[in-house]
Scaffold this motif. Structure first.
Motif, PDB file in Angstrom:
ATOM      1  N   ASP A 196      -5.477  -6.873  -7.969  1.00 44.54           N
ATOM      2  CA  ASP A 196      -5.143  -5.457  -8.535  1.00 44.54           C
ATOM      3  C   ASP A 196      -3.685  -4.672  -8.358  1.00 44.54           C
ATOM      4  OD1 ASP A 196      -7.798  -4.327  -8.138  1.00 44.54           O
ATOM      5  OD2 ASP A 196      -7.681  -6.105  -7.014  1.00 44.54           O
ATOM      6  N   ILE A 197      -3.037  -4.361  -8.647  1.00 43.05           N
ATOM      7  CA  ILE A 197      -1.322  -3.470  -8.911  1.00 43.05           C
ATOM      8  C   ILE A 197      -2.068  -1.933  -9.020  1.00 43.05           C
ATOM      9  CG2 ILE A 197      -0.147  -3.247 -10.432  1.00 43.05           C
ATOM     10  CD1 ILE A 197      -0.633  -5.371 -12.196  1.00 43.05           C
ATOM     11  N   HIS A 198      -1.017  -1.150  -7.867  1.00 42.11           N
ATOM     12  CA  HIS A 198      -1.911   0.246  -7.832  1.00 42.11           C
ATOM     13  C   HIS A 198      -0.421   0.255  -7.854  1.00 42.11           C
ATOM     14  CE1 HIS A 198      -5.599  -0.501  -6.020  1.00 42.11           C
ATOM     15  NE2 HIS A 198      -5.225  -0.981  -5.704  1.00 42.11           N
ATOM     16  N   ILE A 199       0.135   1.816  -9.136  1.00 49.15           N
ATOM     17  CA  ILE A 199       1.108   2.365  -9.670  1.00 49.15           C
ATOM     18  C   ILE A 199       1.281   3.739  -8.912  1.00 49.15           C
ATOM     19  CG2 ILE A 199       2.854   3.468 -11.480  1.00 49.15           C
ATOM     20  CD1 ILE A 199       1.702   0.987 -12.680  1.00 49.15           C
ATOM     21  N   ASP A 205       9.805   8.907  -5.051  1.00 56.19           N
ATOM     22  CA  ASP A 205       9.767   7.768  -5.461  1.00 56.19           C
ATOM     23  C   ASP A 205       8.193   6.969  -5.966  1.00 56.19           C
ATOM     24  OD1 ASP A 205       8.831   6.900  -3.152  1.00 56.19           O
ATOM     25  OD2 ASP A 205       9.574   5.132  -2.800  1.00 56.19           O
ATOM     26  N   LEU A 206       8.681   5.799  -7.166  1.00 55.29           N
ATOM     27  CA  LEU A 206       7.191   5.242  -7.712  1.00 55.29           C
ATOM     28  C   LEU A 206       6.958   4.300  -7.211  1.00 55.29           C
ATOM     29  CD1 LEU A 206       5.121   5.623  -9.740  1.00 55.29           C
ATOM     30  CD2 LEU A 206       6.579   4.648 -11.577  1.00 55.29           C
ATOM     31  N   ARG A 207       5.788   3.943  -6.314  1.00 60.38           N
ATOM     32  CA  ARG A 207       5.468   2.432  -5.524  1.00 60.38           C
ATOM     33  C   ARG A 207       5.063   1.742  -6.265  1.00 60.38           C
ATOM     34  NH1 ARG A 207       3.183   4.231   0.531  1.00 60.38           N
ATOM     35  NH2 ARG A 207       1.105   4.027  -0.568  1.00 60.38           N
ATOM     36  N   ILE A 208       4.730   0.676  -6.077  1.00 62.11           N
ATOM     37  CA  ILE A 208       3.786  -0.351  -6.648  1.00 62.11           C
ATOM     38  C   ILE A 208       3.676  -1.197  -6.012  1.00 62.11           C
ATOM     39  CG2 ILE A 208       4.124  -1.546  -8.909  1.00 62.11           C
ATOM     40  CD1 ILE A 208       5.851  -0.574 -10.323  1.00 62.11           C
ATOM     41  N   ARG A 209       2.517  -1.052  -5.707  1.00 59.63           N
ATOM     42  CA  ARG A 209       1.744  -2.164  -4.816  1.00 59.63           C
ATOM     43  C   ARG A 209       1.073  -3.348  -5.657  1.00 59.63           C
ATOM     44  NH1 ARG A 209      -0.517   0.687   0.689  1.00 59.63           N
ATOM     45  NH2 ARG A 209      -1.338   2.054  -1.276  1.00 59.63           N
ATOM     46  N   TYR A 210       0.648  -4.312  -4.675  1.00 54.23           N
ATOM     47  CA  TYR A 210       0.039  -5.378  -5.979  1.00 54.23           C
ATOM     48  C   TYR A 210      -1.029  -5.756  -4.299  1.00 54.23           C
ATOM     49  CZ  TYR A 210       3.628  -6.530  -9.155  1.00 54.23           C
ATOM     50  OH  TYR A 210       4.371  -6.546 -10.269  1.00 54.23           O
ATOM     51  N   ARG A 211      -2.055  -5.974  -4.774  1.00 53.63           N
ATOM     52  CA  ARG A 211      -3.143  -6.638  -3.574  1.00 53.63           C
ATOM     53  C   ARG A 211      -3.270  -8.230  -3.985  1.00 53.63           C
ATOM     54  NH1 ARG A 211      -6.633  -4.382   0.052  1.00 53.63           N
ATOM     55  NH2 ARG A 211      -6.935  -2.086  -1.383  1.00 53.63           N
ATOM     56  N   ILE A 212      -2.820  -8.991  -2.759  1.00 51.51           N
ATOM     57  CA  ILE A 212      -2.942 -10.701  -2.585  1.00 51.51           C
ATOM     58  C   ILE A 212      -3.670 -10.657  -1.854  1.00 51.51           C
ATOM     59  CG2 ILE A 212      -1.808 -12.784  -2.454  1.00 51.51           C
ATOM     60  CD1 ILE A 212       0.709 -10.517  -3.556  1.00 51.51           C
ATOM     61  N   ASP A 213      -4.731 -11.705  -2.185  1.00 44.01           N
ATOM     62  CA  ASP A 213      -5.286 -12.381  -1.070  1.00 44.01           C
ATOM     63  C   ASP A 213      -6.092 -11.395  -0.297  1.00 44.01           C
ATOM     64  OD1 ASP A 213      -4.804 -14.844  -2.161  1.00 44.01           O
ATOM     65  OD2 ASP A 213      -3.317 -15.878  -1.096  1.00 44.01           O
TER      66      ASP A 213
END
Length: 572
Positions: A196-199, A205-213
């Motif tokens: 998943d990518i969450h913007i 600011d504009l936060r971008i997070r990845y869901r890894i494992d």
């Protein structure tokens, strides 16, 4: 550099014989910019070993940058475009001279180009390319060079938000930059095995997070990204065929991408928040969902039981667990195992996550009345052998699924319950008669996903008396530790420092047999059903998890994180 000088340089590293240097020289000269890559590829010597020796010969410092902290004012001296184009990194400033780390000190024009963009004197240092790439993404942020290009036209940037958006789409260069940035974010997530990518828009600011494992990890992005929030979100909405003018209501869409030869499906969901629209993207690598039973992480005994269940002529087989526990993947694996020319399979899904050849997949559309119950009723008139229904959500769907199972069909479906025995009570609570549940349900598989230890950096865990006592209190059979090695995570470049790489499942398979059916008919509590099943060989989630701890697959903490210890109360 002339061939004779290059040959002398390679010879003085002490890594190659004169004969090897003679063989290498033509390929190295031809490679030019890819000088170091060619040496590593042709000889098998490690990049860091070669560069460290080369640094000694050239009287340059050798540096490791993977975790180096570099001051922001130093980073500002070199434009992101130059950093990514030349694969370099500013690392220090000494008496007005900027030191630049590179993996290829012989790159033609490198020093002149850096002198031009920085306006000062340049000295080099050597560092592995992987270190420079990791440091540049961490310190400049993903897509920094693209954002740098977008920043060059001040007129476009200073427009108000609505004007910025209209101007972005009407200007080819700017639009191309936004497109490239969004693609970079998706590709970066895919390379890191993100699901998943969450913007997420914040105040400043504009936060971008990845869901890894299964775990959220924030990815570094350029500090100026907030200024392009509207453009980036609008671009994603255009790609997903959403209404770009509607910013007050949630929307859903889907994107099909081909990036660097990979086919990627992306499910997109937008949600209005205080500081703008939050965007969530679910990445689905087309075709990668088609895994077999052997890849699920089942023990040999459980795999044998499950294969027997999924090849029965009729009955219901349920897969249960919370959201994100891999239920859909398991259902696809079951279908993939039995999918053949002589079996007609029909599937009702919401949404269709992976397209499977040979299976008639139907996307649910509740807004026009196409629900699971409606699809199931129609399936029964389509002469199927196997039916998959994405989820049993209500009494009507449950009743039709049971009717299908009792009239000679094999039905796969999912429920949201904590363990296998609780699924029986869930069906009874929906209003299904106990005798129907006892007759129709053949088996229930409860599962969770756990993170796998990174094989490159895991290390044996030293167990003292206190740790063993804690494990005993959690109900684990610690006497088995005498013949097994337990590991703990460390963290390395291969696993992004997390100590874990990839996921697997832990399973609890309840077979509804002659020991269990009388308890269902009597509406017994789920704890009584589970206790009876354990008496006849049921392995709980924690039992399976403990087996994977002893096999060195995962850690005790992972098992405790995903499972609850209510099993002591029901152990026979």
């Amino acid at each position: 550099m002339q061939s004779s000088q290059l040959a002398s340089l390679l010879q003085r590293t002490g890594l190659f014989t004169p004969e090897q240097v003679t063989e290498l020289l033509p390929a190295v000269v031809e490679a030019g910019v890819a000088f170091t890559d060619t040496i590593v590829e042709k000889t098998g010597v490690k990049e860091e070993v070669f560069l460290e020796k080369l640094a000694g010969v050239m009287d340059l410092p050798f540096m490791r940058l993977a975790k180096a902290e570099i001051a922001q004012e130093l980073l500002a001296k070199v434009p992101p475009k130059a950093v990514f184009q030349y694969n370099i990194m500013p690392v220090a400033e000494e008496n007005g001279t900027l030191r630049i780390a590179t993996a290829n000190p012989l790159q033609p024009g490198l020093i002149d180009a850096m002198r031009l963009v920085t306006g000062g004197r340049i000295k080099l240092a050597l560092s592995p390319l992987s270190d420079i790439a990791a440091a540049s993404k961490r310190l400049y942020g993903v897509g920094a060079e693209t954002l740098d290009r977008m920043m060059q036209d001040d007129d476009r940037i200073t427009l108000d938000e609505e004007g910025l958006f209209k101007q972005d789409l009407s200007e080819l260069d700017q639009e191309a930059s936004v497109v490239k940035f969004v693609n970079q974010i998706i590709w970066e997530a895919h390379q890191n095995r993100a699901t998943d990518i969450h913007i997420e828009p914040m105040e400043v600011d504009l936060r971008i997070r990845y869901r890894i494992d299964g775990v959220l990890i924030q990815t570094p992005v350029p500090a100026t990204l907030k200024r392009f929030q509207s453009s980036i979100i609008s671009r994603i909405k255009v790609m997903a065929n959403m209404d770009i003018a509607e910013k007050r209501l949630p929307q859903d869409g889907r994107i099909s991408l081909r990036i660097q030869g990979e086919e990627i499906d992306v499910r997109v969901s937008t949600m209005p928040t205080v500081y703008g629209e939050s965007v969530s993207l679910r990445l689905l690598l087309r075709g990668s969902g088609m895994i077999g039973m052997e890849q699920l992480g089942l023990s040999p005994a459980d795999e044998k039981i499950l294969k027997r269940m999924i090849t029965r002529p009729h009955g219901i087989l349920l897969c249960t667990g919370p959201t994100g526990s891999g239920k859909s993947t398991s259902l696809y694996a079951w279908l993939h195992t039995i999918n053949s020319m002589d079996i007609r399979i029909m599937s009702a899904e919401d949404p269709i996550e992976y397209e499977m050849a040979g299976v008639n997949q139907v996307q649910m559309k509740p807004e026009i009345g196409l629900t699971f119950a409606h699809a199931l009723r129609t399936f029964l008139r389509q002469d199927p052998d196997v039916i998959m229904v994405g989820e049993i959500r209500d009494r009507e769907t449950a009743e039709i699924a049971i009717r299908a199972a009792l009239t000679g069909h094999l039905v796969f479906s999912t429920l949201h319950t904590n363990d296998s025995a609780a699924s029986i009570n869930r069906l009874l609570d929906m209003g299904i008669e106990p005798f129907l549940v006892a007759s129709a349900v053949e088996g229930i598989v409860a599962q969770r996903l756990i993170r796998r230890l990174c094989p490159a950096c895991r290390k044996p865990l030293e167990l003292d008396t206190a740790k063993i006592e804690l494990l005993r209190k959690e109900g684990f059979p610690v006497e088995e530790l005498a013949t097994h090695t337990v590991y703990e995570p460390v963290g390395c470049d291969a696993c992004r420092g997390s100590g874990f790489k990839g996921r697997t499942g832990i399973y609890e398979i309840l077979t509804v047999d002659d020991h269990i059916r009388p308890l269902i008919i009597d509406r017994s509590a789920s704890s009584d059903i589970k206790r009876e099943a354990m008496r006849h060989g049921l392995h709980t989630l924690r039992d399976d998890g403990w087996r994977k701890v002893l096999d060195g697959v995962t850690t005790v903490e992972e098992i405790l994180r995903v499972s609850e210890e209510d099993e002591e109360e029901v152990r026979p």
